[in-house]
Structure formats: structure tokens, C-alpha cells
Design an enzyme around this catalytic site. Structure first.
Site, short mmCIF file in Angstrom:
data_model
loop_
_atom_site.label_atom_id
_atom_site.label_comp_id
_atom_site.label_asym_id
_atom_site.label_seq_id
_atom_site.Cartn_x
_atom_site.Cartn_y
_atom_site.Cartn_z
N GLU A 209 0.71 -0.86 0.10
CA GLU A 209 -0.29 -0.06 -0.17
C GLU A 209 0.93 1.39 0.36
OE1 GLU A 209 -2.93 -0.57 3.15
OE2 GLU A 209 -3.57 -2.35 2.39
N GLU B 179 -6.00 -10.73 -1.25
CA GLU B 179 -7.16 -10.18 -0.11
C GLU B 179 -9.26 -10.39 -0.22
OE1 GLU B 179 -5.64 -6.94 2.39
OE2 GLU B 179 -3.62 -7.49 1.61
N HIS C 112 -10.31 -6.28 -2.24
CA HIS C 112 -11.23 -5.83 -0.89
C HIS C 112 -12.66 -4.77 -2.18
CE1 HIS C 112 -9.25 -7.19 2.00
NE2 HIS C 112 -8.61 -5.96 1.32
N ASP D 56 -12.36 -9.69 -1.24
CA ASP D 56 -13.72 -9.93 -0.41
C ASP D 56 -14.84 -8.80 -0.86
OD1 ASP D 56 -12.96 -7.45 0.93
OD2 ASP D 56 -12.66 -8.76 2.29
N ASN E 46 1.96 -4.73 -3.56
CA ASN E 46 0.54 -5.52 -2.98
C ASN E 46 -0.12 -3.92 -2.58
OD1 ASN E 46 -1.22 -7.38 -1.83
ND2 ASN E 46 -1.16 -6.97 0.19
#
Ligand code: 9MR
Length: 469
Positions: A164, A269, A241, A271, A205
Site C-alpha cells: 500500500e 485479500e 477488497h 472479499d 501488494n
């Protein structure tokens, strides 16, 4: 063969697409022959030369039903928190890998791949790092990376080296690393990681870089310049996400453009959250969305795998950060499989589908011995199923143990069972309580569950009975 070479050989085999017979032998669980090899998401993905994994966190280590699913359903694990700097180097020069290792050890016992997450991040950073003088921070960052990467050498497939580092508009995030070391800190982090382990794949990432946009353009340009300059980068992690109904239309195109630079891509990751409460319409849309993400990854050969950010809704980070939103994962709070689970399975080429009418329906045993047992199939797919058995104290006094027995009519076999102690003799099954669920007050109940296999039909057990001790 030492553990390192064992891990490398096994990793290579899985990535090459072998359908590993992943049999999760949770401690204390007696197992019979394994269920059909293509039943789990991990195995389906492995058959496509990919992994399908889940993040997990330390508080779940003692949750037996959770661990049973984590250990058997997924081919890969990401340590959700305890590899981060605040856990691994809380005080300068004092490294502690105890918590991370508890998860890695368990993953290895379950034959699961592990991604390392994350070495350099502005978040979950111990306070002392921010107080390091500017001229010493590069050395401190290198020391941290060197120690942690060397510690886990040979046990991980990937490291998220830097996490990030960009803002939404594509500019650099003004983290302490950016401010004190400058633009070069990311390349330096990758070089230090490569020096500490030449084999683990090194990833950048980030979130909101799933589609083509200003932020993913910035990451793309960085990766391109790293490849031109020989900075050691192997992959890009798209966190994913996402929000129900909003999978970026350019997801596959974006994965492809990174792949074309000569790096791997992973969905790291995943979701897909919704405004609560769940409705059938939202669940249906979410299932479509999960299917889209899986298909986009499978369409690009360098998209090596997918990881969901934990697997059951009560373990998701979403509700605490986005109040009123959640239900973002594949299993509900009772570990029931949601439509999204079946969509992922289908996208991975499986035939798994919800059992239209779970059979058989609950059928309490006579209960003459002070307890009853109700048997219920909770999900069923080709050649495999899961079932729950509820044991209830039907008497007027507490009992201190129970034994449930039945006979399978169609040659079904149990591959693993949780919350009970199994003895199987052909089609005859005996399940006794374990230490923590034997005592039941009058009217109280408990349950155990299992995963099983069948061939042509999955008929109702006969002679189900419960005896109290
Ligand atoms: O899941 C993690 C949660 O338990 C932590 O409280 C949180 C702290 O920021 O980090 C979560 O994981 C994050 C991951 O490390 C990086 N991408 C975003 C994830 C969700 O916040």
C-alpha cells in the site's frame, strides 16, 4: 530431506497443477479414507495449476470447527496479522516470530502453501520506527527485512515486500519510509528481500489496483521501471477488497497487462462486501461477482492464485471498519456455505452445488437412554457431503458423556470429523463425546460434524441412536 527442500518440492508440485490429496488431519480427529480428491476449493484450484487460499489470524487457532474448515478446504494460508512489523520486531532488534509460526506450523501440517504478509507497511508499525532518524531508517528497514525473510526462508511461496505505497491518484503515500528514505525505498526493500532468500517470490501488494485506473497505472509504471532496471520483483498482489456489484470491468485486462510485464499476479485479500442485511438478491449478485474474479484470474496464465481475507463472515475485518457493511466472505457465521462458495467452486471447474433439499431431514432417535441424536446433511456435492449431528439430553438430569451410533445404508465413509471421537467399522459408525462436550445439563444440546464421501447415493443412516453415560 530437510524441511526446506521438502517445502520447495511440494510447492513446485502443487503449482504444476497436481491434484494433491489434501487430507486435513486436525489434532485429535480420527480419520477414515479421504473424500473424493476434487471436493475442496483448494483441490479444484490445484487442478488448474493455481492455489485457492484464506487468510487467518491467531485467535482462531483454538476454534476447532473453524480450523477443520481452514485446514481442509484451502490450499494456501496467509498470516493475516502476526507477520507484520509490530508483531515481529516490537522493539528494535528484538525479533519474535512465535505467533506467526503457530500459523505457519499448522499450515505445513495441513500441506498448505503460505504467503508472507507483509514486510514494509505504514500500518501496524511499532512506534519506535517512526522515531528513527532519517539517515538511519534505510538500514533499519533493511535489517527488518533481512531478519524476517531469512527466518522464514524456504517455508513461504511469496512475500508481500511492500504494501500500500500509493495513493488513489497515483502519487506516493507519504509514509515514514517515503518521507525519510525517499522514492528509492521500495526498490531497496525488494533488493534486501532477494538477498535474504533468492527463491521466495517477491510481491508488491495494494488495494484499488484491481482495475485500470490512476493508482494501478502508477504501480504498473513502477513495476515496468523495476523490470528495466533489474530490481528484483516477481509479482503484483491485487488485494481485491471489493463491493457487491462493482467488480471492475477491466480486471482481466489489468491482470494481463501486469503479466505482460513479466511478473506474476495474485488476488491476495479477496472479499466482496454488501450493505447489511443480506438478501437473496445481494447473495446472488455476490456469487456472480466472486465467479467473475475467479474467472478473470484463471484466464491469465500468470495469475497464480487467489486468497480470500478469511473465510467466514464473523471473522471478517469489514464490519469494524465499514459499519453497516459485511457478509463479504464465502461462509456465514455458522460456517454454512453461501451462494458465493458454490460460485467459486463452479468457476474453478467443480460440480459442487447446494443440496436442493438436504436429506435426510432431522430425525430424532427414540431417546430412551437419556439423549437423542438428529442427523442432518448440511451440504452435498458430487461424491462428497458434510453433515451435522445434534445431541440433546432428553432426560431430567445432567449426563456426563454420550455415544451416538448409526449405520450408513449406501457405503458412505467419513473422511474427517470434528467435536467428536470417531470409531468406524465399515458402514457402522460410533461417535463418542470429546473432553469438552460430554457434559450436558437436562435439555441441553451439543453437536458434532463431519465430511464424508459417497458413491451413487447418500441415503439416510439407519438405526441412529444415542446412549448417555
Ligand atoms: O485483517 C487485518 C485486521 O485484522 C487488522 O486490524 C488490519 C489493520 O490495519 O489489517 C487487516 O488486514 C489488512 C491487510 O493487512 C492489508 N490490506 C488491508 C487489510 C484489511 O484492512
Amino acid at each position: 530431506m530437510d524441511r526446506t527442500s521438502h517445502r520447495r518440492r511440494r510447492t513446485a508440485g502443487l503449482i504444476a497443477g497436481a491434484v494433491a490429496a489434501v487430507t486435513a488431519l486436525t489434532a485429535g480427529v480420527l480419520t477414515a479414507p479421504a473424500a473424493s480428491a476434487d471436493a475442496t476449493l483448494g483441490q479444484l484450484a490445484a487442478a488448474k495449476g493455481r492455489y485457492f487460499g484464506s487468510a487467518t489470524d491467531n485467535p482462531t487457532l483454538s476454534d476447532v470447527p473453524y480450523q477443520q474448515i481452514l485446514g481442509s478446504e484451502f490450499g494456501q494460508i496467509t498470516v493475516g496479522n502476526t507477520m507484520k512489523w509490530m508483531y515481529t520486531e516490537p522493539t528494535q532488534g528484538q525479533f519474535d516470530y512465535t505467533q506467526a509460526e503457530a500459523i505457519v506450523d499448522r499450515a505445513e501440517a495441513n500441506d498448505q502453501l503460505v504467503r508472507g504478509h507483509t514486510l514494509v507497511w505504514h500500518n501496524q508499525l511499532p512506534g519506535w520506527v517512526s522515531n528513527v532518524p532519517a539517515d538511519r531508517l534505510l538500514g533499519v528497514m533493511r535489517d527488518h527485512i533481512t531478519n524476517e525473510v531469512a527466518h522464514f526462508k524456504g517455508r513461504l511461496i511469496h512475500w508481500d515486500v511492500v504494501n500500500e505505497a500509493f495513493e488513489e491518484n497515483g502519487s506516493r503515500r507519504q509514509s515514514v519510509f517515503q518521507q525519510k528514505i525517499g522514492d528509492g525505498y521500495i526498490a531497496e526493500a525488494f533488493k534486501a528481500a532477494r538477498a535474504a532468500d533468492p527463491n521466495v517470490k517477491l510481491y508488491y501488494n495494494d488495494y484499488n489496483i484491481e482495475g485500470v485506473n490512476a493508482k494501478s497505472d502508477a504501480v504498473y509504471n513502477m513495476v515496468k521501471s523495476f523490470k528495466q532496471q533489474g530490481v528484483p520483483i516477481d509479482g503484483v498482489g491485487l488485494q481485491a477488497h471489493l463491493i457487491v456489484g462493482q467488480v471492475p470491468a477491466t480486471l482481466q485486462q489489468n491482470i494481463q497487462r501486469f503479466a505482460d510485464l513479466g511478473v506474476d499476479v495474485a488476488i491476495t485479500e479477496l472479499d466482496i462486501r454488501m450493505d447489511l442485511p443480506r438478501t437473496t438478491a445481494k447473495d446472488t449478485q455476490q456469487a456472480e461477482d466472486y465467479g467473475k474474479v475467479v474467472r478473470a484470474c484463471l484466464a491469465v496464465s500468470r495469475c497464480v492464485g487467489m486468497t480470500i481475507w478469511d473465510f467466514a463472515d464473523h471473522h471478517s475485518w469489514i464490519p469494524s471498519v465499514f459499519p453497516g457493511q459485511g457478509a463479504a466472505l464465502l461462509y456465514d457465521e455458522n460456517f454454512g456455505k453461501k451462494p458465493a462458495y458454490y460460485a467459486v467452486a463452479a468457476a474453478l471447474g467443480g460440480t459442487s452445488s447446494p443440496s436442493p433439499s438436504p436429506s435426510p431431514s432431522p430425525s430424532p432417535s427414540p431417546g430412551g437412554d437419556g439423549c437423542t441424536a438428529s442427523y442432518k446433511v448440511t451440504s452435498q456435492w458430487q461424491n462428497g457431503f458434510t453433515a451435522d449431528v445434534t445431541v440433546r439430553n432428553s432426560g431430567t438430569a445432567a449426563i456426563d458423556g454420550w455415544t451416538v451410533t448409526w449405520t450408513f445404508p449406501d457405503g458412505q465413509r467419513i473422511s474427517n470429523l470434528w467435536n467428536g471421537d470417531l470409531t468406524a467399522d465399515g458402514s457402522s459408525v460410533t461417535v463418542r463425546n470429546v473432553g469438552y462436550n460430554g457434559r450436558l445439563g437436562a435439555g441441553a444440546s451439543t453437536s458434532f460434524g463431519f465430511q464424508g464421501s459417497y458413491t451413487s447415493s447418500n441415503g439416510t443412516p439407519t438405526g441412529i441412536a444415542c446412549a448417555a453415560a
